[in-house]
Design a protein around this motif. Structure first.
Motif, PDB file in Angstrom:
ATOM      1  N   ALA C   8       0.839  -1.206   0.000  1.00 57.85           N
ATOM      2  CA  ALA C   8       0.000   0.000   0.000  1.00 57.85           C
ATOM      3  C   ALA C   8       0.868   1.248   0.000  1.00 57.85           C
ATOM      4  O   ALA C   8       0.592   2.220  -0.716  1.00 57.85           O
ATOM      5  CB  ALA C   8      -0.921  -0.022   1.216  1.00 57.85           C
ATOM      6  N   PHE C  22      -7.670   3.319   1.148  1.00 57.43           N
ATOM      7  CA  PHE C  22      -7.020   2.035   1.402  1.00 57.43           C
ATOM      8  C   PHE C  22      -7.703   1.354   2.567  1.00 57.43           C
ATOM      9  O   PHE C  22      -7.925   1.946   3.606  1.00 57.43           O
ATOM     10  CB  PHE C  22      -5.544   2.256   1.752  1.00 57.43           C
ATOM     11  N   GLN C  24      -8.453  -2.958   4.293  1.00 58.75           N
ATOM     12  CA  GLN C  24      -8.194  -4.382   4.109  1.00 58.75           C
ATOM     13  C   GLN C  24      -9.326  -5.210   4.722  1.00 58.75           C
ATOM     14  O   GLN C  24      -9.156  -5.791   5.792  1.00 58.75           O
ATOM     15  CB  GLN C  24      -6.842  -4.800   4.676  1.00 58.75           C
ATOM     16  N   LEU C  29      -6.005  -6.429   0.622  1.00 52.49           N
ATOM     17  CA  LEU C  29      -5.741  -5.015   0.382  1.00 52.49           C
ATOM     18  C   LEU C  29      -6.666  -4.499  -0.708  1.00 52.49           C
ATOM     19  O   LEU C  29      -6.704  -5.030  -1.821  1.00 52.49           O
ATOM     20  CB  LEU C  29      -4.283  -4.843  -0.048  1.00 52.49           C
ATOM     21  N   PHE C  31      -8.171  -0.853  -2.599  1.00 58.33           N
ATOM     22  CA  PHE C  31      -8.103   0.591  -2.706  1.00 58.33           C
ATOM     23  C   PHE C  31      -8.815   1.022  -3.965  1.00 58.33           C
ATOM     24  O   PHE C  31      -9.160   0.220  -4.824  1.00 58.33           O
ATOM     25  CB  PHE C  31      -6.667   1.107  -2.660  1.00 58.33           C
TER      26      PHE C  31
END
Lengths: 409, 175, 166
Positions: C8, C22, C24, C29, C31
């Motif tokens: 990230a 961002f 999780q 992850l 974004f």
């Protein structure tokens, strides 16, 4: 033919040997109705005599709008939809979906249930490969191998019936575990199956693996390199035949697969023979996994202690108030899931079967997308057929194991 | 073995009516056209296999050529995209022809009441026997086949040229 | 062993200002980025020497009718087979301006996935070699997965009994 795209053109023999012959491409419709077995999708092939020059595909002949239906149904009713995607190996789809829901809800499934799920998934994988290899035999002209393997499939159907009541579209498992434990009959049938399958597989391999005619029809037919396969999103036995050892069971283990010791068969050239051999060897590995699971089956409950999601036992429902309320809420579909999005993948018979679930806190998913391996790797089919003959195209299609239910969803 | 139909027999001959003999011959040699689209197709493969042998009922040769088959077995979901194909295959079959709708999806759309699924093939072709189930067990498919055999045995030879049948076909826009 | 934090930070550094949100969820992850940067981002991740996030697992669309200005989302799931690392990238598009560059030059497998997304939602992919419907019939004039359309076929003549419905 302005709407047909030519993917690649091949210098044909007729051009080099007899250049005065007028060259004309024939259009052949390998139409939606195939001789049974494979499912319905259309390929319009441009052929130069017997050699295929390019192909164009039409799919969607069995589009049943699963993703739209899933936005309407509560979570446990979607299991019946997932059955019908890859209908040759329904338990894998079922458990993949249930694991996605359990991941969303944060439920921990007990070990015994995980081992039972592994046994059922490996049985499903064996049946899927039995059908694929049997049909590959049929398409190369020999029907008897298929009949021997279908007999084994009948035995697995009996095991499924013991576990969940249905032969083909199993709807196996519940959110939090299994709906019933392995009964004595099921254990006996699984053990009997583990004894009777190896001789039949060996007989089938004797018929096909070193068979001159079969080898001539499959070696160097439909080869694909590992780079092209990865670019086309191949997963599963088709990718492993091309040389990449990507198996979701090993890379992202789920449902206690890390406890088992098995190897991943990998091919070299990605042609039809390699796909056939990889599937055959995977059946042996599945037998190994089932034996390990049966020998080490842990004791314990076969469902998680999650009364909001798993139906309480019936005698509790009749006597205790909380159990009655939970039962009512679950059956009426008023269980609320937390909002969130989750992606979970399992190793299906054809590759990485993924479930992308977005929940907004209601009783049904907000959006459910199935990452269907057949849909993704079928795009590579014209490229694999170019330069081969029509009979090669048939062999390539059956070795890819495209299941129409999964293709169109 | 099959019982002979009612008739007169003597030394070296047997006299009966055409209906019965032809019905008998047709019913025990129905060649199916397996129009297998989805899960019911796998159950048909099981029916074709050695355990629930369909060839003992006379359907030894599943032919994929409409001209050479008697019985169109539609097994599996028919989407709206596939409808014209089913109709085309039906039109190419020669009389006498029968149609079995195997499975819930072919009979009425099944669990897929959606924008893309044809709610039963009887929207486009006339159906003789419906076999419900999702998927039906092979024994049920064989039961459906036996119903067709019964229909073939008791059918009048003039049925296909008669008024009622022509009106049935006209209602489906089939000439 | 790649971690979400490390990747990230790298992406936020390489594409300053164009990547945001961002998070999780369930350790994946996730974004968001813009339509202009999605192809450079995918190419950057694919060609990155260390990460080698070069496998497109999935490409799909989502319809959020209640988010004005961001009604449609295109979601990419990419995977690094070498490091066993997955990333989810989202691009939000507005209803009036519903197009996005195609990823089929970077990943050939995106071809049909984009056709399916177009078929279901009507999102146009600029530069796609053949953007026509793939799963539905060609004559269909609406995009069925949008939330405003019902599941059942609106033109059917059976199962519409006023008293008993189906």
């Amino acid at each position: 033919m302005s709407d047909i795209e030519l993917i690649g053109s091949q210098k044909s023999l007729s051009k080099t040997l007899q250049p005065e012959l007028v060259e004309e491409l024939t259009t052949l419709n390998l139409g939606p109705t195939h001789p049974a077995t494979h499912g319905i999708f259309q390929n319009i092939l441009q052929m130069d005599g017997e050699i295929i020059v390019s192909g164009e595909q039409t799919v969607g002949y069995i589009h049943r709008a699963f993703e739209k239906i899933a936005e309407r149904r509560p979570f446990y009713q979607i299991t019946t939809l997932t059955d019908r995607m890859n209908y040759c190996s329904s338990p894998i789809n079922n458990f993949g979906w249930l694991m996605t829901v359990e991941k969303l809800l944060g439920i921990e499934v007990p070990k015994r249930a995980q081992y039972i799920r592994v046994i059922m998934m490996e049985l499903a994988r064996i049946t899927d490969h039995l059908v694929c290899n049997g049909i590959l035999g049929v398409d190369s002209g020999s029907f008897s191998g298929f009949l021997y393997l279908m007999q084994k499939r009948e035995e697995v159907y009996e095991i499924y019936e013991e576990m969940c009541g249905a032969r083909l579209t199993t709807n196996m498992g519940r959110v939090g575990g299994m709906e019933r434990d392995l009964s004595g009959t099921a254990i006996a049938k699984i053990n009997a199956f583990l004894k009777t399958l190896p001789p039949v597989l060996r007989e089938f391999e004797n018929l096909f693996n070193r068979n001159r005619i079969f080898m001539d029809r499959t070696i160097n037919v439909g080869a694909i390199t590992a780079e092209r396969a990865l670019a086309y999103g191949f997963t599963g036995p088709n990718l492993r035949a091309a040389g990449v050892d990507y198996d979701v069971r090993v890379m992202n283990p789920y449902s206690s697969y890390e406890d088992f010791d098995f190897s991943i068969p990998v091919g070299k050239s990605g042609d039809t023979y390699d796909r056939f051999m990889v599937r055959g060897e995977e059946m042996w590995q599945s037998i190994k996994i089932i034996e390990q699971a049966m020998n080490n089956l842990p004791e314990g409950p076969y469902y998680a202690d999650a009364p909001e999601y798993y139906l309480p036992p019936k005698d509790d429902v009749y006597t205790k108030m909380e159990a009655l309320i939970y039962h009512f809420k679950i059956v009426m579909g008023e269980i609320d899931a937390p909002a969130g999005e989750v992606y979970h993948a399992v190793e299906g018979g054809n590759g990485e079967l993924g479930f992308y679930l977005i929940s907004d806190g209601g009783r049904a998913p907000y959006r459910l997308h199935f990452r269907r391996p057949s849909f993704i790797y079928y795009q590579a089919y014209p490229e694999m057929c170019v330069g081969g003959t029509l009979s090669d195209a048939i062999m390539i299609m059956s070795s890819l194991n495209v299941i129409a239910g999964e293709l169109d969803a | 073995m099959v019982d002979p139909p009612a008739g007169h027999s003597g030394a070296g001959f047997f006299a009966t009516s055409f209906d019965q003999v032809i019905g008998l011959a047709r019913s025990y040699s129905l060649w199916p056209l397996p129009f297998a689209t989805s899960c019911c197709g796998i159950e048909f493969m099981a029916t074709m296999g050695a355990h629930y042998d369909i060839s003992r009922f006379g359907s030894e040769r599943p032919s994929f050529s409409p001209r050479q088959s008697d019985l169109l077995m539609v097994m599996g979901t028919i989407a709206k995209k596939m409808g014209p194909v089913v109709k085309q295959v039906y039109l190419q079959m020669a009389e006498p022809r029968w149609v079995i709708a195997v499975g819930a999806c072919a009979s009425s759309g099944g669990i897929f009441d959606t924008y893309s699924v044809l709610q039963g093939i009887d929207r486009i072709v006339p159906v003789d026997v419906y076999v419900p189930g999702c998927p039906p067990r092979p024994e049920q498919i064989l039961d459906g086949l036996m119903e067709i055999q019964h229909l073939a045995q008791t059918e009048s030879l003039r049925r296909r040229n008669g008024e009622e049948y022509q009106q049935l076909l006209a209602s489906y826009n089939i000439q | 062993m790649l971690t979400n934090q490390e990747v990230a930070q790298h992406i936020a550094g390489a594409f300053e200002g164009d990547v945001y949100d961002f998070e999780q969820p369930y350790d994946l992850l996730t974004f968001t980025t813009t339509r202009e940067q999605i192809i450079p981002l995918l190419t950057h991740l694919k060609d990155h020497q260390q990460y080698q996030i070069s496998f497109l697992t999935d490409l799909t669309g989502v319809h959020y009718p209640h988010l004005t200005g961001k009604e449609f989302a295109v979601v990419y799931h990419v995977h690094s087979l070498i490091h066993n690392f997955r990333v989810r990238i989202k691009v939000f598009l507005s209803k009036e301006d519903l197009h996005i560059p195609t990823a089929s030059d970077v990943y050939p497998c995106a071809n049909w996935m984009e056709r399916e997304t177009f078929d279901f939602y009507g999102i146009l992919f600029d530069g796609h070699p053949k953007l026509i419907r793939i799963l539905n019939i060609e004559e269909m004039d609406y995009h069925p997965m949008r939330k405003e359309y019902p599941l059942e076929d609106a033109t059917r003549q059976d199962k519409i009994d006023p008293l008993f419905g189906r």
